[in-house]
Design a protein around this motif. Structure first.
Motif, PDB file in Angstrom:
ATOM      1  N   ASP A   1      47.733  34.635  52.344  1.00 40.09           N
ATOM      2  CA  ASP A   1      48.720  35.360  53.141  1.00 40.09           C
ATOM      3  C   ASP A   1      49.484  36.325  52.236  1.00 40.09           C
ATOM      4  O   ASP A   1      49.378  36.259  51.002  1.00 40.09           O
ATOM      5  N   LEU A   2      50.244  37.187  52.850  1.00 41.29           N
ATOM      6  CA  LEU A   2      51.027  38.148  52.071  1.00 41.29           C
ATOM      7  C   LEU A   2      52.097  37.477  51.223  1.00 41.29           C
ATOM      8  O   LEU A   2      52.584  38.057  50.252  1.00 41.29           O
ATOM      9  N   ASP A   3      52.474  36.234  51.578  1.00 43.28           N
ATOM     10  CA  ASP A   3      53.471  35.537  50.778  1.00 43.28           C
ATOM     11  C   ASP A   3      52.880  34.403  49.943  1.00 43.28           C
ATOM     12  O   ASP A   3      53.613  33.554  49.430  1.00 43.28           O
ATOM     13  N   THR A   4      51.567  34.367  49.791  1.00 43.63           N
ATOM     14  CA  THR A   4      50.948  33.375  48.918  1.00 43.63           C
ATOM     15  C   THR A   4      51.431  33.595  47.485  1.00 43.63           C
ATOM     16  O   THR A   4      51.298  34.697  46.944  1.00 43.63           O
ATOM     17  N   PRO A   5      51.997  32.563  46.860  1.00 44.17           N
ATOM     18  CA  PRO A   5      52.599  32.772  45.530  1.00 44.17           C
ATOM     19  C   PRO A   5      51.571  33.014  44.428  1.00 44.17           C
ATOM     20  O   PRO A   5      51.812  33.817  43.531  1.00 44.17           O
ATOM     21  N   GLU A   6      50.436  32.325  44.485  1.00 38.43           N
ATOM     22  CA  GLU A   6      49.463  32.446  43.402  1.00 38.43           C
ATOM     23  C   GLU A   6      48.113  31.933  43.877  1.00 38.43           C
ATOM     24  O   GLU A   6      48.025  31.067  44.748  1.00 38.43           O
ATOM     25  N   ILE A   7      47.050  32.474  43.309  1.00 34.74           N
ATOM     26  CA  ILE A   7      45.706  31.990  43.610  1.00 34.74           C
ATOM     27  C   ILE A   7      45.180  31.217  42.409  1.00 34.74           C
ATOM     28  O   ILE A   7      45.673  31.366  41.285  1.00 34.74           O
ATOM     29  N   LEU A   8      44.185  30.386  42.659  1.00 34.15           N
ATOM     30  CA  LEU A   8      43.589  29.618  41.570  1.00 34.15           C
ATOM     31  C   LEU A   8      42.822  30.537  40.628  1.00 34.15           C
ATOM     32  O   LEU A   8      42.330  31.601  41.026  1.00 34.15           O
ATOM     33  N   GLU A   9      42.685  30.116  39.400  1.00 34.66           N
ATOM     34  CA  GLU A   9      42.065  30.967  38.384  1.00 34.66           C
ATOM     35  C   GLU A   9      40.607  31.256  38.682  1.00 34.66           C
ATOM     36  O   GLU A   9      40.091  32.309  38.328  1.00 34.66           O
ATOM     37  N   ARG A  10      39.925  30.318  39.366  1.00 27.96           N
ATOM     38  CA  ARG A  10      38.501  30.508  39.637  1.00 27.96           C
ATOM     39  C   ARG A  10      38.244  31.487  40.779  1.00 27.96           C
ATOM     40  O   ARG A  10      37.112  31.927  40.985  1.00 27.96           O
ATOM     41  N   VAL A  11      39.285  31.855  41.553  1.00 27.22           N
ATOM     42  CA  VAL A  11      39.105  32.714  42.721  1.00 27.22           C
ATOM     43  C   VAL A  11      38.778  34.143  42.288  1.00 27.22           C
ATOM     44  O   VAL A  11      39.460  34.731  41.448  1.00 27.22           O
ATOM     45  N   ARG A  12      37.714  34.698  42.881  1.00 29.55           N
ATOM     46  CA  ARG A  12      37.296  36.066  42.576  1.00 29.55           C
ATOM     47  C   ARG A  12      37.420  36.993  43.787  1.00 29.55           C
ATOM     48  O   ARG A  12      37.517  38.197  43.632  1.00 29.55           O
ATOM     49  N   TYR A  13      37.398  36.406  44.977  1.00 37.18           N
ATOM     50  CA  TYR A  13      37.415  37.220  46.195  1.00 37.18           C
ATOM     51  C   TYR A  13      38.489  36.685  47.142  1.00 37.18           C
ATOM     52  O   TYR A  13      38.499  35.492  47.448  1.00 37.18           O
ATOM     53  N   VAL A  14      39.394  37.560  47.602  1.00 42.11           N
ATOM     54  CA  VAL A  14      40.429  37.109  48.532  1.00 42.11           C
ATOM     55  C   VAL A  14      40.348  37.881  49.843  1.00 42.11           C
ATOM     56  O   VAL A  14      40.022  39.076  49.871  1.00 42.11           O
ATOM     57  N   SER A  15      40.662  37.157  50.913  1.00 42.22           N
ATOM     58  CA  SER A  15      40.738  37.723  52.244  1.00 42.22           C
ATOM     59  C   SER A  15      42.140  37.437  52.780  1.00 42.22           C
ATOM     60  O   SER A  15      42.558  36.278  52.837  1.00 42.22           O
ATOM     61  N   ILE A  16      42.861  38.489  53.129  1.00 44.70           N
ATOM     62  CA  ILE A  16      44.260  38.342  53.565  1.00 44.70           C
ATOM     63  C   ILE A  16      44.300  38.279  55.085  1.00 44.70           C
ATOM     64  O   ILE A  16      43.817  39.195  55.767  1.00 44.70           O
ATOM     65  N   ARG A  17      44.875  37.196  55.614  1.00 42.40           N
ATOM     66  CA  ARG A  17      44.854  37.002  57.066  1.00 42.40           C
ATOM     67  C   ARG A  17      46.138  37.459  57.747  1.00 42.40           C
ATOM     68  O   ARG A  17      46.213  37.504  58.967  1.00 42.40           O
ATOM     69  N   THR A  18      47.197  37.789  56.989  1.00 45.58           N
ATOM     70  CA  THR A  18      48.465  38.223  57.584  1.00 45.58           C
ATOM     71  C   THR A  18      48.308  39.608  58.196  1.00 45.58           C
ATOM     72  O   THR A  18      47.829  40.528  57.543  1.00 45.58           O
TER      73      THR A  18
END
Length: 876
Positions: A526-543
């Motif tokens: 989401d737009l207010d997600t504080p941080e992603i995990l280090e292994r994450v390479r691809y994000v999809s924003i649902r907000t």
């Protein structure tokens, strides 16, 4: 809301995804080494030794991962070790992409650059400087690999040789033939169809094989049991046999199980020669029914061996095969497959009630039934899920608990994790390595949404998931479509439809949950997600809206954190409100995420794209569509030599494209809205690798291009809602396969036989010159596969020569009120699979199956939709 899914999602099968995913990363990067572009880059910069070292690094990673895939070490520290290995794989990929990008820049500046630009570039990009820089990076990677290599021994990991990408075998539940018929609901029609096939006489000596296909958990085995235990079936066959087939189609084990089921004797001590003799003696001249349950292998040779051994039975013998894979069915089956669909909501509800309420219980409370009705919708027709959800609520009278189950994601319920997801994961485990990463990308799309192959394939290509060495002669987009079809035949996607030049499909919610679990490098945020995990390479924003977000300053918090610097893709799941994607958002993506391959800034709220966009050297897809404020693209965008896809459609305020578009030498997809009159001013006609050109709402556009045109690879042209008369030189578009025209006046520049000779798809909407354009088809090669005409009152007659296009698979005639009849020769179109007619006046009446005078002309078409009603659907 702020917590990323991937950090909280429980995985019922730890570590398995990581090895498969990492293996495919290594395999794809190794494939990249063999690409022509990279080979040329290696030679130009003299870095053969460094690349050779990286090749050895990746080969070692592959070998270790193959060993781990079999052993599945249980220690928690293994996850940390795998994460380190994944980082190295991505770093190696970055090195290759950077090298390839440098070679492309050299090529472009050598061809188009001025003297000053050339001197500056070649002084800064001296091969010796690059070689030294690359050597330093390779040494650093080798050091890191050496460090984690010493940790390998503590996990008992072995180095194994590659096996050509074939998935490893995993244990699964063995099935049996007994079924309690009273527990089965909604399968009477399916049962009757299979029994009808079994009772049909056999006119040759070949064994009849009837495949049943469906998604995991839909009830294929249960249906086979119902048929197997039917009294009429028992009377027809002298011998009934049930075998749960080993995943690798081990012939010896299958023979053992057949004999054991027939005689009750265990013969595991016999060799294959003795077993085949005993099998032939057991079934010789006997009419048998054999169920081969849960077949995965598509090994034609092994199947032929088994079929030959079984052929000594009586000629009326039959075989039922259950499988998730339509390719298996096509190899084994001699009869059209029976595709088992999900239960209706009514039947799902009846099954749910049977498990949720005790038999002796009085009429269930209405409020619980109402909640239960909503709960059943989660099952989406999968009986196994309806049973599990019902079981969870048995003897539970508290309304709050029912509401809790209703409001929970089905995949997050513990029983679903333990029972259903492992069943579905067998399909994932059997995917070839190159498809495993592609499958996990499906988790980036919203649940329940229709996905189009075009968008998905461009995403796969941008992320480097389509191997450049696979099917070298085929365009990457076509390979992507084949990947989708492969997922389809393995029952991992559903509701697949042909939509003109592409396919559309949906992903079952449970399969989507599976993709989320195995795709640990993908995260929905989401737009207010504080941080992603280090292994994450691809994000999809649902907000989509800022209404529920407090203190949003234009940049999501996770983008400011160190863990976002390795992101390769940023996309949005839906249309966002004004003010979500600001110039500050775009600038942060560019400055913080240097390794982006895919950047989606559609529905943005900024007037000018930052000129720093050129810093994203590895960017392959840039989506800027539907930004109603965007006025200018920076000239620096033309420095993105790796760019494959650029979408500025719907950007109604965009004045013009940059002048040096010809520098985008890799561009294959261009979709534009602009105020300019002539695309030739921007050099679009020189884009030799362009395969798709879309022109939308370009109100001032009068000329696409004229004179010299190098669009020799253009396969698809879309012209939509352009108000001025547009000159369209068909003769220059020698590779055109798909043409879509909507609400545009065109100047058709046609010489004799100049109409595209490879045209497969033609879609026409609100086009006054429809009859003139169709007449051009009469003089072209008969290659058409899809003809779609919408909202054309000037379309007064279907051409008599249309039946000459014998490859036609789809015809859509929508709101063409002045059509009066079908041409006589339409009966000869034996390849035609779908005919859709809607509000076409007299033609609609004449195609009515009850009284229509033209019904006999079209009755051979398997799927007919007439005025929104499915009149005929005789083929899956």
């Amino acid at each position: 809301m702020a917590e990323p899914i991937s950090s909280t999602f429980f995985s019922p099968f730890p570590h398995r995804k990581n090895t498969a995913d990492l293996f495919s990363i290594a395999e794809l990067v190794l494939g990249k080494i063999a690409s022509i572009a990279l080979e040329e880059a290696i030679e130009i910069y003299g870095v053969e030794n460094q690349i050779s070292e990286l090749r050895e690094t990746l080969t070692t990673i592959k070998a270790v991962l193959l060993g781990e895939e079999d052993q599945q070490a249980k220690k928690r520290n293994l996850q940390v070790w795998l994460d380190k290995l994944e980082d190295i794989s991505y770093d190696v990929e970055d090195v290759f992409d950077e090298l390839e990008c440098e070679a492309l820049r050299k090529q472009v500046i050598g061809r188009y650059g001025g003297v000053k630009e050339k001197v500056l570039f070649f002084s800064l990009s001296n091969p010796l400087i690059l070689r030294d820089k690359l050597s330093h990076r390779v040494k650093e990677i080798k050091k890191r690999l050496s460090r984690i290599s010493t940790e390998k021994d503590q996990f008992d990991l072995n180095v194994e040789s590659a096996d050509g990408g074939v998935a490893h075998m995993h244990s699964r539940e063995v099935t049996y033939s007994y079924v309690n018929k009273s527990d089965v609901i909604g399968r009477d029609t399916d049962k009757e169809k299979i029994i009808e096939m079994l009772m049909q006489p056999t006119y040759d000596k070949n064994l009849t094989v009837i495949p049943i296909i469906g998604i995991g958990g839909v009830g294929k085995t249960t249906l086979a049991k119902l048929v197997y235990n039917d009294d009429g079936v028992k009377e027809k066959f002298e011998l009934q046999l049930w075998v749960c087939v080993p995943e690798d189609f081990d012939l010896k084990k299958i023979i053992e199980r057949i004999i054991e089921d027939a005689t009750g004797q265990s013969l595991s001590n016999l060799d294959i020669q003795q077993l085949q003799t005993r099998l032939r003696d057991t079934i010789k001249d006997k009419k048998f029914l054999l169920v081969l349950d849960d077949v995965w292998s598509d090994d034609r040779r092994r199947w032929k061996e088994l079929r030959d051994l079984l052929s000594v039975g009586a000629s009326e013998s039959k075989i039922i095969v259950t499988t998730r894979d339509s390719e298996v069915a096509s190899i084994i089956g001699t009869h059209p497959a029976h595709y088992l669909e999900g239960l209706s909501h009514e039947n799902s509800m009846a099954l749910f009630k049977r498990w949720a309420f005790v038999e002796k219980e009085k009429e269930p409370r209405p409020e619980l039934l109402e909640i239960g009705n909503n709960i059943v919708e989660k099952s989406q027709g999968v009986p196994l899920l309806a049973i599990i959800l019902g079981s969870l609520l048995q003897r539970k009278d508290e309304e709050w608990y029912w509401a809790y189950i209703r409001d929970s994601e089905a995949s997050e319920l513990m029983e679903v994790k333990k029972v259903i997801l492992p069943v579905l994961k067998l399909s994932y485990d059997n995917l070839p390595f190159h498809l495993k990463r592609c499958f996990s990308i499906l988790s980036l799309f919203p649940k329940g949404d229709e996905i189009k192959t075009g968008k998905l394939t461009r995403l796969w290509i941008a992320l480097g998931l389509i191997s450049p060495t696979r099917q070298k002669q085929a365009p990457e987009d076509d390979i992507g479509v084949e990947y989708v079809k492969d997922l389809w035949r393995r029952s991992l996607i559903q509701d697949v439809e042909e939509c003109g030049s592409e396919l559309c499909f949906k992903v079952h919610d449970l399969v989507h949950s599976l993709a989320t679990i195995v795709g640990q490098n993908c995260s929905t945020v989401d737009l207010d997600t504080p941080e992603i995990l280090e292994r994450v390479r691809y994000v999809s924003i649902r907000t989509a809206s800022l209404e529920e977000i407090s203190n949003y300053d234009g940049v999501p918090p996770f983008l400011r954190k160190e863990t976002s610097k390795r992101l390769g893709a940023i996309m949005f799941q839906c249309q966002v409100d004004d003010g979500v994607i600001t110039r500050k958002f775009a600038r942060t993506c560019i400055s913080k995420c240097n390794h982006l391959r895919y950047l989606d800034l559609s529905y943005g709220s900024f007037e000018e794209l930052p000129s720093s966009i050129c810093d994203l050297k590895q960017l392959r897809s840039l989506i800027l569509s539907e930004n109603k404020r965007l006025k200018k693209l920076p000239d620096t965008i033309c420095e993105l030599q790796s760019l494959l896809h650029l979408d500025v459609s719907g950007c109604s305020e965009l004045d013009e494209l940059p002048k040096n578009m010809k520098r985008l030498v890799n561009l294959s997809y261009l979709y534009i809205t602009t105020k300019q009159k002539n695309l030739q001013e921007s050099g679009v006609q020189y884009l030799e690798n362009l395969q798709f050109l879309g022109v939308k709402a370009c109100e001032n556009l009068q000329l696409l291009f004229e004179g010299m045109c190098r669009l020799i690879r253009l396969r698809e042209l879309l012209i939509e809602n352009c108000g001025r008369l547009i000159s369209l030189p068909f003769g220059e578009l020698i590779s055109l396969e798909c043409l879509s025209i909507e609400s545009c006046p065109l100047m058709l520049i046609l010489k004799k036989s100049s109409f595209p000779s490879r045209l497969r798809v033609l879609s026409i909407t609100s086009f006054e010159q429809v009859m003139e354009l169709l007449q051009c088809l009469n003089e072209s090669a008969c290659t058409l596969k899809s003809l779609c005409i919408y909202d054309c009152p000037n379309f007064t007659a279907i051409p008599e020569w249309l039946p000459n296009h014998i490859h036609l698979r789809e015809i859509r005639l929508i709101r063409c009120p002045n059509l009066s009849s079908m041409p006589e020769g339409i009966q000869s179109l034996t390849a035609l699979k779908q005919l859709h007619i809607l509000h076409c006046g007299e033609l609609s009446k004449r195609c009515d199956p009850q009284s229509g005078k033209d019904w006999y002309k079209i009755s051979h078409v398997p799927r007919i939709i007439l005025d929104s009603k499915h009149i005929q659907r005789t083929e899956n």
